[in-house]
Write an enzyme that holds these catalytic residues in place. Sequence first.
Site, PDB file in Angstrom:
ATOM      1  CG  PHE A  16      -1.677   1.181   1.520  1.00  0.00           C
ATOM      2  CD1 PHE A  16      -2.192   1.845   0.637  1.00  0.00           C
ATOM      3  CD2 PHE A  16      -1.690   1.536   2.831  1.00  0.00           C
ATOM      4  CE1 PHE A  16      -3.027   3.122   1.026  1.00  0.00           C
ATOM      5  CE2 PHE A  16      -2.143   2.704   3.377  1.00  0.00           C
ATOM      6  CZ  PHE A  16      -2.941   3.553   2.385  1.00  0.00           C
ATOM      7  CB  THR A 138       3.643   1.618  12.987  1.00  0.00           C
ATOM      8  OG1 THR A 138       2.363   2.092  13.692  1.00  0.00           O
ATOM      9  CG2 THR A 138       4.300   0.603  14.030  1.00  0.00           C
ATOM     10  CG  ASP A 139       0.547   5.576  15.363  1.00  0.00           C
ATOM     11  OD1 ASP A 139       0.531   4.220  15.074  1.00  0.00           O
ATOM     12  OD2 ASP A 139      -0.421   6.411  15.154  1.00  0.00           O
ATOM     13  CD  GLU A 140      -0.627  -0.328  15.497  1.00  0.00           C
ATOM     14  OE1 GLU A 140      -0.524  -1.414  15.894  1.00  0.00           O
ATOM     15  OE2 GLU A 140      -1.558  -0.265  14.562  1.00  0.00           O
ATOM     16  CE1 TYR A 180       3.095  -3.746  11.902  1.00  0.00           C
ATOM     17  CE2 TYR A 180       1.701  -2.520  13.196  1.00  0.00           C
ATOM     18  CZ  TYR A 180       2.349  -2.466  12.233  1.00  0.00           C
ATOM     19  OH  TYR A 180       2.784  -1.718  11.291  1.00  0.00           O
ATOM     20  CB  SER A 183       7.388  -7.681  15.127  1.00  0.00           C
ATOM     21  OG  SER A 183       6.363  -6.992  14.371  1.00  0.00           O
ATOM     22  CE  LYS A 184       7.197  -1.452  11.296  1.00  0.00           C
ATOM     23  NZ  LYS A 184       7.611  -1.472  10.032  1.00  0.00           N
ATOM     24  NE  ARG A 311      -6.965  -5.360  15.728  1.00  0.00           N
ATOM     25  CZ  ARG A 311      -6.692  -4.488  15.030  1.00  0.00           C
ATOM     26  NH1 ARG A 311      -6.078  -3.189  15.479  1.00  0.00           N
ATOM     27  NH2 ARG A 311      -7.011  -4.404  13.716  1.00  0.00           N
TER      28      ARG A 311
HETATM   29  P1  NAD Z   1       1.334  -3.656   3.342  1.00  0.00           P
HETATM   30  O1  NAD Z   1       1.136  -4.898   4.033  1.00  0.00           O
HETATM   31  O2  NAD Z   1       0.480  -3.074   2.384  1.00  0.00           O
HETATM   32  O3  NAD Z   1       2.585  -3.924   2.254  1.00  0.00           O
HETATM   33  C1  NAD Z   1       3.668  -4.684   2.718  1.00  0.00           C
HETATM   34  C2  NAD Z   1       4.519  -5.132   1.602  1.00  0.00           C
HETATM   35  O4  NAD Z   1       5.676  -5.691   1.961  1.00  0.00           O
HETATM   36  C3  NAD Z   1       3.883  -5.981   0.685  1.00  0.00           C
HETATM   37  O5  NAD Z   1       4.070  -5.579  -0.627  1.00  0.00           O
HETATM   38  C4  NAD Z   1       4.440  -7.214   0.797  1.00  0.00           C
HETATM   39  O6  NAD Z   1       4.512  -8.223  -0.180  1.00  0.00           O
HETATM   40  C5  NAD Z   1       6.010  -6.653   1.187  1.00  0.00           C
HETATM   41  N1  NAD Z   1       6.544  -7.902   2.145  1.00  0.00           N
HETATM   42  C6  NAD Z   1       6.084  -8.456   3.193  1.00  0.00           C
HETATM   43  N2  NAD Z   1       6.997  -9.501   3.657  1.00  0.00           N
HETATM   44  C7  NAD Z   1       8.140  -9.192   2.853  1.00  0.00           C
HETATM   45  C8  NAD Z   1       9.351 -10.211   2.912  1.00  0.00           C
HETATM   46  N3  NAD Z   1       9.468 -10.981   3.682  1.00  0.00           N
HETATM   47  N4  NAD Z   1      10.126  -9.766   1.982  1.00  0.00           N
HETATM   48  C9  NAD Z   1       9.800  -8.605   1.090  1.00  0.00           C
HETATM   49  N5  NAD Z   1       8.749  -8.128   0.890  1.00  0.00           N
HETATM   50  C10 NAD Z   1       7.585  -8.416   1.831  1.00  0.00           C
HETATM   51  O7  NAD Z   1       1.775  -2.636   4.224  1.00  0.00           O
HETATM   52  P2  NAD Z   1       1.633  -0.898   4.392  1.00  0.00           P
HETATM   53  O8  NAD Z   1       0.368  -0.676   5.000  1.00  0.00           O
HETATM   54  O9  NAD Z   1       2.198  -0.356   2.906  1.00  0.00           O
HETATM   55  O10 NAD Z   1       2.881  -0.645   5.288  1.00  0.00           O
HETATM   56  C11 NAD Z   1       4.136  -0.380   4.763  1.00  0.00           C
HETATM   57  C12 NAD Z   1       5.234  -0.039   6.031  1.00  0.00           C
HETATM   58  O11 NAD Z   1       4.840   1.084   6.723  1.00  0.00           O
HETATM   59  C13 NAD Z   1       5.244  -1.147   7.090  1.00  0.00           C
HETATM   60  O12 NAD Z   1       6.542  -1.300   7.498  1.00  0.00           O
HETATM   61  C14 NAD Z   1       4.119  -0.722   8.280  1.00  0.00           C
HETATM   62  O13 NAD Z   1       4.614  -1.032   9.291  1.00  0.00           O
HETATM   63  C15 NAD Z   1       4.432   0.651   8.039  1.00  0.00           C
HETATM   64  N6  NAD Z   1       3.340   1.743   8.502  1.00  0.00           N
HETATM   65  C16 NAD Z   1       2.199   1.398   7.921  1.00  0.00           C
HETATM   66  C17 NAD Z   1       0.997   2.226   8.258  1.00  0.00           C
HETATM   67  C18 NAD Z   1      -0.321   2.166   7.779  1.00  0.00           C
HETATM   68  O14 NAD Z   1      -1.204   2.779   8.239  1.00  0.00           O
HETATM   69  N7  NAD Z   1      -0.451   1.154   6.862  1.00  0.00           N
HETATM   70  C19 NAD Z   1       1.098   3.384   9.253  1.00  0.00           C
HETATM   71  C20 NAD Z   1       2.536   3.358   9.883  1.00  0.00           C
HETATM   72  C21 NAD Z   1       3.537   2.523   9.352  1.00  0.00           C
HETATM   73  O1  DAU Z   2      -1.009   3.402  13.475  1.00  0.00           O
HETATM   74  C1  DAU Z   2      -0.432   2.645  12.560  1.00  0.00           C
HETATM   75  C2  DAU Z   2      -1.036   1.311  12.102  1.00  0.00           C
HETATM   76  O2  DAU Z   2      -2.340   1.408  11.794  1.00  0.00           O
HETATM   77  C3  DAU Z   2      -0.086   0.565  11.029  1.00  0.00           C
HETATM   78  O3  DAU Z   2       1.312   0.425  11.703  1.00  0.00           O
HETATM   79  C4  DAU Z   2      -0.577  -0.864  10.774  1.00  0.00           C
HETATM   80  O4  DAU Z   2       0.134  -1.401   9.658  1.00  0.00           O
HETATM   81  C5  DAU Z   2      -1.892  -0.470  10.036  1.00  0.00           C
HETATM   82  O5  DAU Z   2      -2.623  -1.576   9.923  1.00  0.00           O
HETATM   83  C6  DAU Z   2      -2.886   0.412  11.165  1.00  0.00           C
HETATM   84  O6  DAU Z   2      -3.185  -0.734  12.191  1.00  0.00           O
HETATM   85  P1  DAU Z   2      -4.613  -0.336  13.010  1.00  0.00           P
HETATM   86  O7  DAU Z   2      -4.959  -1.693  13.622  1.00  0.00           O
HETATM   87  O8  DAU Z   2      -4.977   0.978  13.573  1.00  0.00           O
HETATM   88  O9  DAU Z   2      -5.315  -0.714  11.572  1.00  0.00           O
HETATM   89  P2  DAU Z   2      -6.859  -1.167  11.085  1.00  0.00           P
HETATM   90  O10 DAU Z   2      -7.393  -0.808   9.705  1.00  0.00           O
HETATM   91  O11 DAU Z   2      -6.532  -2.784  11.084  1.00  0.00           O
HETATM   92  O12 DAU Z   2      -8.006  -0.928  12.057  1.00  0.00           O
HETATM   93  C7  DAU Z   2      -8.352   0.250  12.343  1.00  0.00           C
HETATM   94  C8  DAU Z   2      -9.196   0.513  13.671  1.00  0.00           C
HETATM   95  O13 DAU Z   2     -10.403  -0.228  13.226  1.00  0.00           O
HETATM   96  C9  DAU Z   2      -8.745  -0.157  14.912  1.00  0.00           C
HETATM   97  O14 DAU Z   2      -9.168   0.340  15.956  1.00  0.00           O
HETATM   98  C10 DAU Z   2      -9.505  -1.605  14.782  1.00  0.00           C
HETATM   99  C11 DAU Z   2     -10.886  -1.330  14.151  1.00  0.00           C
HETATM  100  N1  DAU Z   2     -11.413  -2.155  13.313  1.00  0.00           N
HETATM  101  C12 DAU Z   2     -10.641  -2.993  12.351  1.00  0.00           C
HETATM  102  C13 DAU Z   2     -11.140  -3.755  11.236  1.00  0.00           C
HETATM  103  C14 DAU Z   2     -10.165  -4.395  10.432  1.00  0.00           C
HETATM  104  C15 DAU Z   2     -12.693  -2.600  13.246  1.00  0.00           C
HETATM  105  O15 DAU Z   2     -13.298  -2.168  14.178  1.00  0.00           O
HETATM  106  N2  DAU Z   2     -13.098  -3.654  12.441  1.00  0.00           N
HETATM  107  C16 DAU Z   2     -12.394  -4.300  11.408  1.00  0.00           C
HETATM  108  O16 DAU Z   2     -13.002  -5.173  10.686  1.00  0.00           O
END
Ligand code: NAD
Ligand code: DAU
Length: 374
Positions: A16, A138-140, A180, A183-184, A311
Amino acid sequence: MKNYTRRIVVTGGAGFIGSHVVRLLVNKYPDYRIINLDKLTYAGNLANLKDVEDAPNYRFVKMDICDFDAFYALMQEEQVDGIIHLAAESHVDRSIKDPFTFARTNVMGTLSLLQAAKLYWESLPEKYEGKRFYHISTDEVYGALELTHPEGVACDFSAHEVYGDDFFRESTKYNPHSPYSASKASSDHFVRAFHDTYGMPTIVTNCSNNYGPYQFPEKLIPLFINNIRHRRPLPVYGKGENVRDWLYVVDHARAIDLIFHKGRIAETYNIGGFNEWKNIDIIKVVIRTVDRLLGRPEGADMDLITYVTDRAGHDLRYAIDSRKLKSELGWEPTLQFEQGIEETVKWYLDNQKWMDNITSGDYEKYYESMYAGR
Ligand code: NAD
Ligand code: DAU
């Protein structure tokens, strides 16, 4: 070998956020070589990058970040001078079911990249000069905040002045709760350790929840848009009162570009949207927007809201103080949330093929098993 001014590996570029980062860099810097390294797990999708796949400065390499030898060879072959590391297992619910995969990819994978980069860069005459290892986190990792200020909503910088202690800062102590985030957090520590021990030029950023096009539909916003479209139940965890701080993904990609080029070595920068929402409130906005864009009466699908078991270990509230990034580098989110959510819903409805390709087959079975016990 063409004389590119920079040679950058973006890991996780088929995911993403990674796909937005790759697109931005490929288009903005034709004199850079951009190598997208991705294992293509369930979350990786090359369809996210159709528009840049033929660009002359772009290369895709299918590789696991845990494969030390392959990555070391790639660094040599491409003479890599910058790494922007996004590859990770990213979904909290999956980490609760399968923590080992998260430790392997997020911790061991990051360590493997660091060690290969160290060996390659230290073998060069100029060593770490002009090099950069930028880790996206991540902020988590900071844990969870209380719902202390009114409404649970703080939308601008002034709220940070008033409720100063109520946000994640760069100095906030790590306190991860989910497998998660644990690990981050561990991977962040390894990155900083490589700076402190070996002098590697590293940067870490910690960002809040992203939303926008190309997000895998297991995450709240795309999952719910798709369910509303099909009039399927919307599984709201607990009471829907958890708060997240939402940032448009393109604004995150802009921040990553800026920090990669101008951020100070060994620093941490928080990136946030100044845009807190209770889940249930954002869900109602999404329902109204989908209904309107599909020509249904606005709010007609509110009855799809289904409260389900919470959750495990669900963090109550995340909220980022990103004033450091604003004051040092001048970054701010550009998109108002109302506009961002409108564009996002429209994108998913206009790109139903993209969604249907993902949600058919195996994903359908996974989704059903995920909610079977709730
Ligand atoms: P995502 O799950 O959409 O994408 C992860 C990508 O990493 C995928 O393309 C997957 O194929 C690849 N990948 C997974 N394991 C791999 C491996 N072993 N080797 C090579 N490639 C691999 O994740 P995202 O939401 O785009 O998040 C990207 C980064 O940003 C992550 O590190 C996540 O922790 C961080 N992040 C995400 C959010 C969010 O809201 N989505 C917020 C803050 C930080
Ligand atoms: O804060 C950054 C993080 O945000 C990233 O590091 C993670 O990779 C990303 O997945 C995201 O984590 P969250 O757990 O906050 O995102 P998610 O979209 O899974 O859930 C957002 C909120 O909605 C959370 O409080 C859980 C709730 N939720 C989620 C799902 C999927 C529901 O209530 N129902 C659902 O089906």
